[in-house]
Motif scaffolding. Structure first.
Motif, PDB file in Angstrom:
ATOM      1  N   LEU A   7      -1.774 -21.596   0.623  1.00  0.00           N
ATOM      2  CA  LEU A   7      -0.550 -22.010   0.687  1.00  0.00           C
ATOM      3  C   LEU A   7      -0.248 -23.426   1.167  1.00  0.00           C
ATOM      4  O   LEU A   7      -1.025 -23.958   2.394  1.00  0.00           O
ATOM      5  CB  LEU A   7       0.367 -21.182   1.774  1.00  0.00           C
ATOM      6  N   THR A  35       0.197 -21.654  -3.808  1.00  0.00           N
ATOM      7  CA  THR A  35       1.505 -21.664  -3.770  1.00  0.00           C
ATOM      8  C   THR A  35       2.073 -22.916  -2.813  1.00  0.00           C
ATOM      9  O   THR A  35       1.670 -23.232  -1.883  1.00  0.00           O
ATOM     10  CB  THR A  35       1.929 -20.278  -2.943  1.00  0.00           C
ATOM     11  N   THR A  96       3.111 -16.185   4.894  1.00  0.00           N
ATOM     12  CA  THR A  96       1.656 -16.100   4.879  1.00  0.00           C
ATOM     13  C   THR A  96       1.163 -14.722   4.896  1.00  0.00           C
ATOM     14  O   THR A  96       0.188 -14.072   4.345  1.00  0.00           O
ATOM     15  CB  THR A  96       1.124 -17.004   6.053  1.00  0.00           C
ATOM     16  N   VAL A 101      -1.944 -14.512   2.098  1.00  0.00           N
ATOM     17  CA  VAL A 101      -2.717 -15.939   2.114  1.00  0.00           C
ATOM     18  C   VAL A 101      -3.847 -16.148   3.074  1.00  0.00           C
ATOM     19  O   VAL A 101      -3.986 -15.627   4.173  1.00  0.00           O
ATOM     20  CB  VAL A 101      -1.519 -17.149   2.703  1.00  0.00           C
TER      21      VAL A 101
END
Length: 139
Positions: A7, A35, A96, A101
């Motif tokens: 992330l 992402t 998250t 993540v």
């Protein structure tokens, strides 16, 4: 440790895009999905015009994210944009956890050693304290 989902919080304060570049290198090493998240700061108001404001802000951010996504796509890596309205640190922490993540890669300003207490209010400091996954801060 193999990473599957990176992330990268984007806030445009990193003109050299060091965090996305570091994430690109890690994603290539691990064949990880990345992402790119941009959090539009929520305005606490019941004004109906806010929906129009948020929609326009999202459109502008989505256009800008395309240039950050391009190196990932050119390298054949999985990358996706995520634009969310909320409080920045809280939203990143919740995202998250909800999206599994493995690593956050984000930029962080250097601490002013004359006033180190100012770092406590930074988004990167808050995220690094409250996230349950590792956080890589790029200075």
């Amino acid at each position: 440790m193999p990473y599957q989902h990176l992330l990268v919080p984007i806030d445009w304060s990193d003109p050299d895009q060091r965090a996305p570049q570091a994430a690109l290198e890690l994603a290539a090493q691990h064949q990880a999905m990345t992402t790119l998240i941009y959090v539009i700061e929520a305005i606490d108001d019941d004004d109906e015009d806010l929906e129009t404001f948020y929609a326009e802000a999202e459109r502008r951010v989505r256009d800008r994210l395309q240039s950050v996504m391009q190196p990932f796509e050119q390298a054949g890596l999985s990358v996706r944009p995520e634009i969310v309205v909320g409080q920045k640190a809280r939203t990143i922490v919740h995202y998250t956890a909800a999206q599994s993540v493995d690593l956050i890669v984000m930029s962080s300003e250097r601490v002013d050693l004359q006033r180190p207490e100012t770092a406590l209010n930074s988004i990167s400091h808050q995220v690094s304290l409250f996230c349950q996954c590792p956080v890589m801060l790029i200075k």
